[in-house]
Scaffold this motif. Structure first.
Motif, mmCIF file in Angstrom:
data_model
loop_
_atom_site.group_PDB
_atom_site.id
_atom_site.type_symbol
_atom_site.label_atom_id
_atom_site.label_comp_id
_atom_site.label_asym_id
_atom_site.label_seq_id
_atom_site.Cartn_x
_atom_site.Cartn_y
_atom_site.Cartn_z
ATOM 1 N N GLU A 5 0.855 -1.183 0.000
ATOM 2 C CA GLU A 5 0.000 0.000 0.000
ATOM 3 C C GLU A 5 0.898 1.242 0.000
ATOM 4 O OE1 GLU A 5 -3.478 1.975 2.758
ATOM 5 O OE2 GLU A 5 -3.158 -0.178 2.810
ATOM 6 N N ILE A 6 0.478 2.285 -0.698
ATOM 7 C CA ILE A 6 1.245 3.522 -0.760
ATOM 8 C C ILE A 6 0.819 4.427 0.389
ATOM 9 C CG2 ILE A 6 1.844 5.541 -2.164
ATOM 10 C CD1 ILE A 6 2.782 2.804 -3.283
ATOM 11 N N ILE A 7 1.812 4.902 1.152
ATOM 12 C CA ILE A 7 1.582 5.810 2.269
ATOM 13 C C ILE A 7 2.386 7.070 1.994
ATOM 14 C CG2 ILE A 7 1.921 6.172 4.742
ATOM 15 C CD1 ILE A 7 1.661 3.112 5.052
ATOM 16 N N THR A 8 1.740 8.223 2.085
ATOM 17 C CA THR A 8 2.416 9.498 1.863
ATOM 18 C C THR A 8 2.625 10.177 3.204
ATOM 19 O OG1 THR A 8 1.372 9.726 -0.307
ATOM 20 C CG2 THR A 8 2.305 11.716 0.673
ATOM 21 N N LEU A 9 3.895 10.494 3.499
ATOM 22 C CA LEU A 9 4.254 11.198 4.722
ATOM 23 C C LEU A 9 4.794 12.570 4.366
ATOM 24 C CD1 LEU A 9 6.164 8.385 6.659
ATOM 25 C CD2 LEU A 9 3.735 8.961 6.771
ATOM 26 N N SER A 10 4.661 13.518 5.281
ATOM 27 C CA SER A 10 5.225 14.854 5.092
ATOM 28 C C SER A 10 6.611 14.884 5.697
ATOM 29 C CB SER A 10 4.355 15.917 5.759
ATOM 30 O OG SER A 10 3.094 15.970 5.144
ATOM 31 N N GLY A 11 7.583 15.378 4.930
ATOM 32 C CA GLY A 11 8.959 15.470 5.403
ATOM 33 C C GLY A 11 9.164 16.689 6.284
ATOM 34 N N GLU A 12 10.379 16.844 6.769
ATOM 35 C CA GLU A 12 10.713 17.950 7.656
ATOM 36 C C GLU A 12 10.476 19.313 7.018
ATOM 37 O OE1 GLU A 12 14.727 17.270 8.807
ATOM 38 O OE2 GLU A 12 14.206 15.687 10.215
ATOM 39 N N ASN A 13 10.649 19.395 5.705
ATOM 40 C CA ASN A 13 10.484 20.663 5.001
ATOM 41 C C ASN A 13 9.106 20.799 4.357
ATOM 42 O OD1 ASN A 13 13.147 21.398 5.631
ATOM 43 N ND2 ASN A 13 13.913 20.232 3.898
ATOM 44 N N GLY A 14 8.176 19.935 4.744
ATOM 45 C CA GLY A 14 6.825 19.996 4.212
ATOM 46 C C GLY A 14 6.619 19.266 2.901
ATOM 47 N N ILE A 17 6.512 12.606 0.771
ATOM 48 C CA ILE A 17 7.362 11.474 0.423
ATOM 49 C C ILE A 17 6.488 10.232 0.403
ATOM 50 C CG2 ILE A 17 9.406 10.137 1.042
ATOM 51 C CD1 ILE A 17 10.285 12.604 2.720
ATOM 52 N N ASP A 18 6.458 9.528 -0.733
ATOM 53 C CA ASP A 18 5.662 8.316 -0.883
ATOM 54 C C ASP A 18 6.479 7.094 -0.495
ATOM 55 O OD1 ASP A 18 3.417 9.669 -1.846
ATOM 56 O OD2 ASP A 18 4.157 9.614 -3.900
ATOM 57 N N PHE A 19 5.848 6.208 0.285
ATOM 58 C CA PHE A 19 6.466 4.962 0.720
ATOM 59 C C PHE A 19 5.570 3.795 0.339
ATOM 60 C CE2 PHE A 19 8.269 8.077 3.580
ATOM 61 C CZ PHE A 19 9.568 7.653 3.770
ATOM 62 N N SER A 20 6.196 2.652 0.128
ATOM 63 C CA SER A 20 5.485 1.399 -0.071
ATOM 64 C C SER A 20 5.576 0.618 1.236
ATOM 65 C CB SER A 20 6.129 0.606 -1.207
ATOM 66 O OG SER A 20 5.550 -0.674 -1.292
ATOM 67 N N LEU A 21 4.428 0.199 1.758
ATOM 68 C CA LEU A 21 4.403 -0.586 2.986
ATOM 69 C C LEU A 21 4.863 -2.003 2.682
ATOM 70 C CD1 LEU A 21 3.645 -0.933 5.986
ATOM 71 C CD2 LEU A 21 1.333 -1.468 5.230
ATOM 72 N N GLU A 22 5.955 -2.421 3.306
ATOM 73 C CA GLU A 22 6.509 -3.759 3.082
ATOM 74 C C GLU A 22 5.992 -4.756 4.113
ATOM 75 O OE1 GLU A 22 8.478 -4.440 0.338
ATOM 76 O OE2 GLU A 22 7.924 -2.392 -0.181
#
Length: 65
Positions: A5-14, A17-22
């Motif tokens: 599943e694709i999870i989008t997180l906000s980085g330190e600078n706003g 960043i898209d991640f794949s849940l492993e």
């Protein structure tokens, strides 16, 4: 959540960043996600992943490395 599943997180600078849940792991009453960035900008090797602890506060998920 489901693997890959694709999870989008906000980085330190706003930035987003898209991640794949492993994998999702339950340990000692805590939830951990093993995730790989989809964007190749994070300078990880192909076989590396990041581990985040997931805290649910007032119905919202917070991710901490």
């Amino acid at each position: 959540m489901k693997n890959n599943e694709i999870i989008t997180l906000s980085g330190e600078n706003g930035e987003n960043i898209d991640f794949s849940l492993e994998a999702e792991i339950e340990y000692d009453n805590e939830t951990y996600f093993i995730m790989k960035p989809i964007n190749k900008d994070l300078e990880l090797e192909e076989d590396e992943a990041l581990i985040f602890r997931v805290d649910n506060i007032n119905g919202l998920d917070y991710f901490e490395m």
